[in-house]
Design an enzyme around this catalytic site. Sequence first.
Site, PDB file in Angstrom:
ATOM      1  N   CYS A   1       0.829  -1.202   0.000  1.00 51.43           N
ATOM      2  CA  CYS A   1       0.000   0.000   0.000  1.00 51.43           C
ATOM      3  C   CYS A   1       0.863   1.251   0.000  1.00 51.43           C
ATOM      4  CB  CYS A   1      -0.888  -0.029   1.254  1.00 51.43           C
ATOM      5  SG  CYS A   1      -2.006   1.363   1.387  1.00 51.43           S
TER       6      CYS A   1
ATOM      7  N   HIS B   1      -8.823  -4.224  -2.327  1.00 51.29           N
ATOM      8  CA  HIS B   1      -7.870  -3.453  -1.530  1.00 51.29           C
ATOM      9  C   HIS B   1      -8.328  -1.994  -1.403  1.00 51.29           C
ATOM     10  CE1 HIS B   1      -3.604  -2.370  -0.321  1.00 51.29           C
ATOM     11  NE2 HIS B   1      -4.114  -1.196  -0.644  1.00 51.29           N
ATOM     12  N   GLU B   2      -8.690  -1.391  -2.540  1.00 54.15           N
ATOM     13  CA  GLU B   2      -9.110   0.014  -2.524  1.00 54.15           C
ATOM     14  C   GLU B   2     -10.454   0.185  -1.810  1.00 54.15           C
ATOM     15  OE1 GLU B   2      -6.884   2.171  -3.134  1.00 54.15           O
ATOM     16  OE2 GLU B   2      -5.535   0.683  -4.015  1.00 54.15           O
TER      17      GLU B   2
ATOM     18  N   HIS C   1     -10.055   0.517   1.855  1.00 53.01           N
ATOM     19  CA  HIS C   1      -9.677   1.863   2.316  1.00 53.01           C
ATOM     20  C   HIS C   1     -10.906   2.694   2.663  1.00 53.01           C
ATOM     21  CE1 HIS C   1      -5.358   2.235   2.111  1.00 53.01           C
ATOM     22  NE2 HIS C   1      -5.329   1.702   0.900  1.00 53.01           N
TER      23      HIS C   1
END
Length: 190
Positions: free
Chosen positions: A116, A164-165, A168
């Site tokens: 990241c 993954h995004e 966030h």
Amino acid sequence: MTSNEKSLINSGSADTPFRVLQTDNKKDSLFLRKKSIDLDAKNIATNKDLQLLIDRLQMTLAVESGVGIAAPQVGIGRNLFLFLRIDQKGMPVQVAINPRIVGHSAETFLFERDGCLSVPELSGTTNRYTWVDVEYYDDNGTLIKERLSGGSRGGDFTGVIFQHEYDHLQGILFTDRLASAVSPKLQKED
């Protein structure tokens, strides 16, 4: 968007990358753990602040040599991220506004070398779904519904980038998804 968010977005031009928040900075780390909120999906294509945010995120992604970046990583607590479409010719950058994961595989797999831009000098093996059904608006305001998959670092891992995004936006970092090595317990026999 709030006046502080608009001020941050307008603090530079489309060619000005944002500063990426880092987990080794306490204030940044606390912000990265907050859950983001949806953007107004009306008039996406004509919203000048939103379009400048997208342009600056794209510049930041290019400068940082990443495969994805989420608005919270630059201090904007909104449901928006950019991700590289490894599954498409030319690997274009895709904008995802108010994204949702609406379905996923029952199976998971271990994705190696997850990393990241906000977690300096660290990578690891994470648990990820083999595919995800997603919905999001693009930068023109078009609703996109599709299935993303791919789990090979050497091939297509678009589905992993999206997961993954998306994390966030939920205040979740890849370090929360690290796979722990499970070793069998040795037992003495009587």
